[in-house]
Design a protein around this motif. Sequence first.
Motif, PDB file in Angstrom:
ATOM      1  N   GLU A  41       0.830  -1.203   0.000  1.00 28.40           N
ATOM      2  CA  GLU A  41       0.000   0.000   0.000  1.00 28.40           C
ATOM      3  C   GLU A  41       0.868   1.258   0.000  1.00 28.40           C
ATOM      4  N   ARG A  45       1.035   4.050  -3.055  1.00 27.38           N
ATOM      5  CA  ARG A  45       0.707   5.455  -2.810  1.00 27.38           C
ATOM      6  C   ARG A  45       1.873   6.364  -3.193  1.00 27.38           C
ATOM      7  N   GLU A  49       1.955   9.306  -6.101  1.00 29.82           N
ATOM      8  CA  GLU A  49       2.324  10.697  -5.826  1.00 29.82           C
ATOM      9  C   GLU A  49       3.445  11.161  -6.759  1.00 29.82           C
ATOM     10  N   CYS A  79      -1.933  -1.147  -6.932  1.00 30.98           N
ATOM     11  CA  CYS A  79      -2.330  -0.235  -5.850  1.00 30.98           C
ATOM     12  C   CYS A  79      -2.183   1.216  -6.293  1.00 30.98           C
ATOM     13  N   SER A  80      -1.095   1.530  -6.996  1.00 33.65           N
ATOM     14  CA  SER A  80      -0.900   2.909  -7.462  1.00 33.65           C
ATOM     15  C   SER A  80      -2.017   3.318  -8.417  1.00 33.65           C
ATOM     16  N   ARG A  82      -5.081   2.339  -8.304  1.00 33.66           N
ATOM     17  CA  ARG A  82      -6.268   2.674  -7.505  1.00 33.66           C
ATOM     18  C   ARG A  82      -6.183   4.094  -6.949  1.00 33.66           C
ATOM     19  N   HIS A  83      -5.021   4.448  -6.387  1.00 38.27           N
ATOM     20  CA  HIS A  83      -4.872   5.797  -5.839  1.00 38.27           C
ATOM     21  C   HIS A  83      -5.048   6.844  -6.933  1.00 38.27           C
ATOM     22  N   ASN A  86      -8.784   6.952  -7.936  1.00 34.93           N
ATOM     23  CA  ASN A  86      -9.561   7.632  -6.902  1.00 34.93           C
ATOM     24  C   ASN A  86      -9.480   9.154  -7.020  1.00 34.93           C
ATOM     25  N   ARG A  87      -8.441   9.631  -7.687  1.00 38.13           N
ATOM     26  CA  ARG A  87      -8.222  11.069  -7.853  1.00 38.13           C
ATOM     27  C   ARG A  87      -8.560  11.554  -9.256  1.00 38.13           C
TER      28      ARG A  87
END
Length: 242
Positions: A41, A45, A49, A79-80, A82-83, A86-87
Amino acid sequence: MIKSFKTESGIEVPAVTKDQMIEVDRIATEETGPNLFQMMENAGRNIAELIIETLGKNWRTQKIIVLAGTGGNGGGGICSARHLANRGADVKVCVTEPNKLKEVTAYQLHIIKSTNAKIISIDELQKEAPDLIIDSIIGYSLTGEPNGNSLELIKWTSTQLGIKISLDVPSGVNSTTGEAAIHHIKPDITLTLALPKTGLRPAITGELYLADIGITAKVYEKLSLNYQSPFGDNYFVKLLVG
């Protein structure tokens, strides 16, 4: 092999071999924490970023594709995605072998299905021309030449003009020696995880960054590594050869 790197502020960071990194992961998951899901996770993330920072203010209009393998590296890439989704990102994910995912990576794929990210096949990938590619196909565990679907994704990437960011180690590169397979990813940026690997020569990594995935200093003490946290107020930092 590179023994150490430095941050731009001069903090020395020890480099580790594949075997040492396996032991770091073992100590973390079996003795001290964090567990694999937490590390994955954090990795995802951080690369999300870095991608936002790399693409700049219009990043939501850029087409992003994540290439994911079946192991932990692939899980970080998924996972990246998804982040990013989400944005509001335009992001698609292509997995080498969706039916062979390791447990934690399979769970990452399960989660992302509830976002607007699209899961595409290798056949569908051939029609894409992304602005940015995340390489999370193999990671530090490479042995020998890439093959099968992993090889197909590496070959496809070599035909693309978009920015390429590798997670941990460029796919097709030996993390310990830096030896590159016949077909390997040639990234613009590499975001390596926890500690840099001894094979991460500047010629093969592009710009090199190090991401904090939550491993504690106690883990490195158990391996007698001379470690001082390089992160300061940040969760990833740029590295230079020491």
